[in-house]
Design a protein around this motif. Sequence first.
Motif, PDB file in Angstrom:
ATOM      1  N   LEU A 203       0.826  -1.209   0.000  1.00  0.00           N
ATOM      2  CA  LEU A 203       0.000   0.000   0.000  1.00  0.00           C
ATOM      3  C   LEU A 203       0.861   1.260   0.000  1.00  0.00           C
ATOM      4  N   SER A 204       2.025   1.194   0.629  1.00  0.00           N
ATOM      5  CA  SER A 204       2.949   2.323   0.605  1.00  0.00           C
ATOM      6  C   SER A 204       3.382   2.615  -0.831  1.00  0.00           C
ATOM      7  N   GLY A 205       3.697   1.538  -1.565  1.00  0.00           N
ATOM      8  CA  GLY A 205       4.082   1.692  -2.967  1.00  0.00           C
ATOM      9  C   GLY A 205       2.928   2.182  -3.818  1.00  0.00           C
ATOM     10  N   LEU A 206       1.719   1.672  -3.535  1.00  0.00           N
ATOM     11  CA  LEU A 206       0.536   2.098  -4.282  1.00  0.00           C
ATOM     12  C   LEU A 206       0.246   3.577  -4.050  1.00  0.00           C
ATOM     13  N   SER A 207       0.406   4.019  -2.813  1.00  0.00           N
ATOM     14  CA  SER A 207       0.158   5.419  -2.487  1.00  0.00           C
ATOM     15  C   SER A 207       1.106   6.328  -3.260  1.00  0.00           C
ATOM     16  N   THR A 208       2.370   5.911  -3.348  1.00  0.00           N
ATOM     17  CA  THR A 208       3.352   6.681  -4.123  1.00  0.00           C
ATOM     18  C   THR A 208       2.998   6.667  -5.602  1.00  0.00           C
ATOM     19  N   GLN A 209       2.587   5.501  -6.109  1.00  0.00           N
ATOM     20  CA  GLN A 209       2.237   5.356  -7.522  1.00  0.00           C
ATOM     21  C   GLN A 209       1.014   6.204  -7.877  1.00  0.00           C
ATOM     22  N   ALA A 210       0.001   6.167  -7.006  1.00  0.00           N
ATOM     23  CA  ALA A 210      -1.213   6.947  -7.256  1.00  0.00           C
ATOM     24  C   ALA A 210      -0.928   8.439  -7.158  1.00  0.00           C
ATOM     25  N   GLY A 211      -0.073   8.832  -6.230  1.00  0.00           N
ATOM     26  CA  GLY A 211       0.252  10.237  -6.061  1.00  0.00           C
ATOM     27  C   GLY A 211       1.025  10.817  -7.234  1.00  0.00           C
ATOM     28  N   ALA A 212       1.691   9.936  -8.014  1.00  0.00           N
ATOM     29  CA  ALA A 212       2.476  10.397  -9.152  1.00  0.00           C
ATOM     30  C   ALA A 212       1.645  10.540 -10.420  1.00  0.00           C
ATOM     31  N   LEU A 213       0.387  10.098 -10.376  1.00  0.00           N
ATOM     32  CA  LEU A 213      -0.467  10.202 -11.558  1.00  0.00           C
ATOM     33  C   LEU A 213      -0.839  11.650 -11.838  1.00  0.00           C
ATOM     34  N   SER A 214      -1.152  11.932 -13.075  1.00  0.00           N
ATOM     35  CA  SER A 214      -1.630  13.262 -13.466  1.00  0.00           C
ATOM     36  C   SER A 214      -2.609  13.097 -14.606  1.00  0.00           C
ATOM     37  N   SER A 215      -3.202  14.201 -15.035  1.00  0.00           N
ATOM     38  CA  SER A 215      -4.161  14.132 -16.141  1.00  0.00           C
ATOM     39  C   SER A 215      -3.481  13.738 -17.444  1.00  0.00           C
ATOM     40  N   LEU A 216      -2.138  13.717 -17.454  1.00  0.00           N
ATOM     41  CA  LEU A 216      -1.413  13.333 -18.655  1.00  0.00           C
ATOM     42  C   LEU A 216      -0.979  11.875 -18.614  1.00  0.00           C
ATOM     43  N   SER A 217      -1.400  11.138 -17.571  1.00  0.00           N
ATOM     44  CA  SER A 217      -1.009   9.745 -17.432  1.00  0.00           C
ATOM     45  C   SER A 217      -1.559   8.919 -18.587  1.00  0.00           C
ATOM     46  N   SER A 218      -0.829   7.884 -18.953  1.00  0.00           N
ATOM     47  CA  SER A 218      -1.239   7.033 -20.062  1.00  0.00           C
ATOM     48  C   SER A 218      -2.113   5.895 -19.563  1.00  0.00           C
ATOM     49  N   ASN A 219      -2.728   5.187 -20.511  1.00  0.00           N
ATOM     50  CA  ASN A 219      -3.520   4.004 -20.155  1.00  0.00           C
ATOM     51  C   ASN A 219      -2.669   2.991 -19.406  1.00  0.00           C
ATOM     52  N   LEU A 220      -1.385   2.878 -19.801  1.00  0.00           N
ATOM     53  CA  LEU A 220      -0.496   1.910 -19.169  1.00  0.00           C
ATOM     54  C   LEU A 220      -0.291   2.228 -17.692  1.00  0.00           C
ATOM     55  N   ASP A 221      -0.184   3.520 -17.365  1.00  0.00           N
ATOM     56  CA  ASP A 221      -0.019   3.924 -15.960  1.00  0.00           C
ATOM     57  C   ASP A 221      -1.193   3.432 -15.115  1.00  0.00           C
ATOM     58  N   PHE A 222      -2.409   3.635 -15.630  1.00  0.00           N
ATOM     59  CA  PHE A 222      -3.598   3.240 -14.885  1.00  0.00           C
ATOM     60  C   PHE A 222      -3.750   1.717 -14.851  1.00  0.00           C
ATOM     61  N   THR A 223      -3.370   1.057 -15.949  1.00  0.00           N
ATOM     62  CA  THR A 223      -3.452  -0.405 -15.991  1.00  0.00           C
ATOM     63  C   THR A 223      -2.496  -1.024 -14.985  1.00  0.00           C
ATOM     64  N   ASN A 224      -1.275  -0.494 -14.905  1.00  0.00           N
ATOM     65  CA  ASN A 224      -0.299  -1.003 -13.934  1.00  0.00           C
ATOM     66  C   ASN A 224      -0.780  -0.789 -12.503  1.00  0.00           C
ATOM     67  N   LEU A 225      -1.347   0.384 -12.246  1.00  0.00           N
ATOM     68  CA  LEU A 225      -1.869   0.665 -10.916  1.00  0.00           C
ATOM     69  C   LEU A 225      -3.009  -0.283 -10.577  1.00  0.00           C
ATOM     70  N   GLN A 226      -3.900  -0.509 -11.539  1.00  0.00           N
ATOM     71  CA  GLN A 226      -5.030  -1.403 -11.304  1.00  0.00           C
ATOM     72  C   GLN A 226      -4.547  -2.822 -10.997  1.00  0.00           C
ATOM     73  N   SER A 227      -3.513  -3.275 -11.706  1.00  0.00           N
ATOM     74  CA  SER A 227      -2.965  -4.608 -11.461  1.00  0.00           C
ATOM     75  C   SER A 227      -2.383  -4.717 -10.059  1.00  0.00           C
ATOM     76  N   ASN A 228      -1.665  -3.683  -9.633  1.00  0.00           N
ATOM     77  CA  ASN A 228      -1.066  -3.694  -8.293  1.00  0.00           C
ATOM     78  C   ASN A 228      -2.139  -3.597  -7.201  1.00  0.00           C
ATOM     79  N   ILE A 229      -3.194  -2.853  -7.476  1.00  0.00           N
ATOM     80  CA  ILE A 229      -4.296  -2.768  -6.517  1.00  0.00           C
ATOM     81  C   ILE A 229      -4.974  -4.134  -6.375  1.00  0.00           C
ATOM     82  N   SER A 230      -5.185  -4.829  -7.492  1.00  0.00           N
ATOM     83  CA  SER A 230      -5.813  -6.159  -7.457  1.00  0.00           C
ATOM     84  C   SER A 230      -4.987  -7.133  -6.626  1.00  0.00           C
TER      85      SER A 230
END
Length: 299
Positions: A203-230
Amino acid sequence: MSFLGVVSSIESALGTQNFILGPISFLDTEVPSELFWGGYQATETFHQIGGAKVVILNGYYDQPLTWSGIFRGSSALQKARTLDAMARSGNSYSFSGGGISRKVVITAFQASYTNCGTVIPYKIFCEVIPQAVSTATSTLSSLVGLLNSDVSSAFSTTIGLLSDASSYVSYLTSLSSTYAGEVTPLANLIGAGGEMSNLNNKLSGLSTQAGALSSLSSNLDFTNLQSNISSSINLNSSIFNASDTEISSISANSGENLVSGAPSLIAATAHSGILATSALNNAYLTRSTNNISLSNTLP
């Protein structure tokens, strides 16, 4: 020279800027001496444990434009009537003046008929129509804010639970070494290398990953985050099941009593806290994956 004539001469000398609203040009005393404009950024703020917070931007809103002046001369009454008709129509009009240009709707108009219609003080109120906002950008901004908030909340609750559970383990250990049946499962769950500790690191890593997102994030960024959340959801479920099993075991070994003694009560309380936090984390994390899946506007 009349007062109005003096005012007109002064304004002409100063190079008064014309106001234009739709087909109406405001000149001389028709132009206000001041025009307030501006607005505000609508936000939602989520406060987190430890002083952190997430601010979601919902868009900038212009404040209404309001001004007053004086129509005078043979065209005064006609201009007042035209503005009255414009206000009644509900149509939008282009406005320029006071250094700005906006698209507006006239929400109210007031006029005072004096001097047989040759002098007409007036007030006008306009609501600014917002510029078109990109749906994708707006959706992404809200999505990023929600992901950051949910993941950070799950991380915060897990940190708090680890601290509480560690206190329970220390207290159980100090009571008697004979209660290994209550101490060992709990200690293994939260200790270094245990599932609770592993979840905290994830969750510490996820929090850092989510905090680094922006409106310019790619589909891959969100897909990787979703995989780690799962992956974190699966680990969180395993922790929930482990504590649920321990509570059932404590209950089964207590016979007719709810718990057999103080150590069992302390262990049951600790595992109950883990169950509650796991359920809360599951809600946060599941909502995060659902929000990513339901978003069809990622750039």
